[in-house]
Motif scaffolding. Structure first.
Motif, mmCIF file in Angstrom:
data_model
loop_
_atom_site.group_PDB
_atom_site.id
_atom_site.type_symbol
_atom_site.label_atom_id
_atom_site.label_comp_id
_atom_site.label_asym_id
_atom_site.label_seq_id
_atom_site.Cartn_x
_atom_site.Cartn_y
_atom_site.Cartn_z
ATOM 1 N N ASN A 1 -0.086 -4.289 -7.502
ATOM 2 C CA ASN A 1 0.089 -2.931 -8.017
ATOM 3 C C ASN A 1 0.265 -3.000 -9.536
ATOM 4 O OD1 ASN A 1 -0.010 -1.462 -5.511
ATOM 5 N ND2 ASN A 1 1.992 -2.325 -5.048
ATOM 6 N N TYR B 1 0.797 -1.232 0.000
ATOM 7 C CA TYR B 1 0.000 0.000 0.000
ATOM 8 C C TYR B 1 0.827 1.279 0.000
ATOM 9 C CZ TYR B 1 -4.382 -2.505 0.597
ATOM 10 O OH TYR B 1 -5.462 -3.308 0.396
ATOM 11 N N ARG C 1 0.843 4.305 -2.964
ATOM 12 C CA ARG C 1 -0.263 4.106 -3.911
ATOM 13 C C ARG C 1 -0.992 5.431 -4.138
ATOM 14 N NH1 ARG C 1 -3.998 -1.328 -3.330
ATOM 15 N NH2 ARG C 1 -2.485 -2.807 -4.183
#
Length: 405
Positions: free
Chosen positions: A276, A162, A165
């Protein structure tokens, strides 16, 4: 290689299989166009004041990097409409010359659904992701102090996923949203795969051709190996074809490829995605996982049909096996029973829950993402089934090369 091509032709070039390929492809395209017509508000025609026409005129102003100027410009257009229609007393005429679509309420709804809400989600996502990453970092530090090694590793893995991001660009994402959440073709893939390979061994046993093959040097284990490779190629071909057909169908139905370059977490239903990747890359990953899942299930189909003596028995037995896997996988898809999802190859076939949620399994003290564990388990299951088929299949003991010469 000749044996493999011959066995593949026996699977794919049957008239019934080719007819089903064409029929299922047509049904899939009709279903995709139905998604466009049923769920998209932009499918309202091409008139000058239709949502479709107005949206694409406005889109050129707001696409690309999200800047304060674009946000202010959008709010300056939307807020007066929201205030004017807040008490539901605004003019309801459908031919208002001062409105974009002919109606104030329609203008507000169009801007809200296709510009304000998506841009707000993209703009705020970076902050929410940073909050999750920071919480994961704090948890990892606390676990390190407490000596909880697995929790420390899990927190660190969550932080890496995370951290940093963001969704810096605004793009049309409706097509990408429906494309990623579309799974009707899964039913067609399963049916076609099942019909294509279920009778691979049973047909020859039904006609006693398997006994004749044992008198040939290329019979027995060589033929079985060729059948396994050919069936694998057939299953992967089915998966690849319908994956490409889904992409082409959605691009044609929605009339654009816009949104495929967005990060997959720019789609709200994939906000917690553990990868991702861009939307297109995530779709390719999902297709690869579907191929692996269908291959694993296909090897189970072949194992079931290995000793069957008529073509109907393996079809019925494998249909029951598939139904059990589907029901079991669907029942735990959105539950916290991560191990159950990982052990069912259906989870790879319908991989959206795995790719839309960040979940870990504790394997040897290391956190492994659920989709990675499911892939490993399914490949292992398929490999065990394939090896068992090869080892327990009859050998060509009635003939040797030296005797033939």
């Amino acid at each position: 290689m000749r044996l493999i091509w011959y066995e593949f032709a026996k699977l794919f070039c049957r008239r019934s299989v080719l007819v089903l390929f064409a029929l299922f492809s047509a049904v899939n395209l009709v279903k995709i166009y139905g998604e466009w017509g049923t769920y998209s508000f932009l499918a309202d025609g091409s008139g000058e004041r239709s949502w479709h026409a107005v949206y694409w005129r406005l889109y050129d102003q707001y696409q690309g990097p999200i800047t304060p100027e674009k946000v202010q410009q959008l709010l300056a257009t939307w807020q007066p409409l929201a205030q004017a229609t807040a008490d539901m007393t605004a003019n309801t005429a459908t031919d208002d010359a001062d409105s974009l679509t002919g109606n104030l309420y329609s203008d507000r709804n169009l801007l809200e659904k296709y510009f304000v809400d998506p841009m707000q989600y993209c703009y705020e996502y970076g902050g929410r992701a940073a909050s999750v990453a920071e919480k994961a970092r704090q948890n990892a530090e606390a676990a390190a102090q407490a000596g909880a090694l697995y929790q420390q590793r899990e927190g660190a893995a969550l932080y890496r996923i995370y951290a940093d991001r963001t969704v810096p660009d605004f793009s049309y994402s409706e097509m990408a949203n429906y494309y990623l959440n579309y799974d009707f073709s899964l039913v067609l893939v399963l049916l076609l795969g099942l019909y294509g390979v279920a009778g691979t061994f049973a047909t020859e046993r039904e006609t006693q051709m398997d006994l004749l093959l044992l008198t040939n040097p290329n019979g027995g284990s060589r033929t079985v190996l060729a059948k396994l490779v050919a069936a694998s190629g057939f299953l992967l071909l089915v998966t690849a074809w319908f994956s490409l057909l889904d992409l082409a169908g959605f691009a044609a139905a929605f009339g654009t490829f816009e949104g495929l370059g967005l990060p997959v977490y720019a789609i709200p239903s994939f906000a917690e995605a553990p990868v991702n990747l861009s939307v297109l890359q995530a779709a390719l990953l999902a297709a690869a996982l579907r191929g692996a899942g269908l291959w694993a299930v296909g090897m189970l189909w072949l194992a079931v049909s290995l000793r069957c003596r008529n073509a109907l028995a393996p079809l019925v037995a494998n249909f029951a096996l598939t139904a059990a896997l589907v029901v079991g996988g669907a029942s735990v898809a959105y539950s916290h029973l991560v191990w159950a999802k990982a052990l069912d190859p259906y989870s790879l076939l319908a991989s959206r829950p795995l790719l839309a949620q960040t979940e870990f399994l504790d394997i040897g003290g290391f956190p492994v993402l659920s989709w990675q564990a499911a892939l490993a388990f399914s490949l292992a299951m398929g490999l065990v089934a394939a090896v068992a088929i090869y080892l327990f299949s009859p050998r060509n003991t009635c003939c040797s090369r030296r005797r033939v010469r």
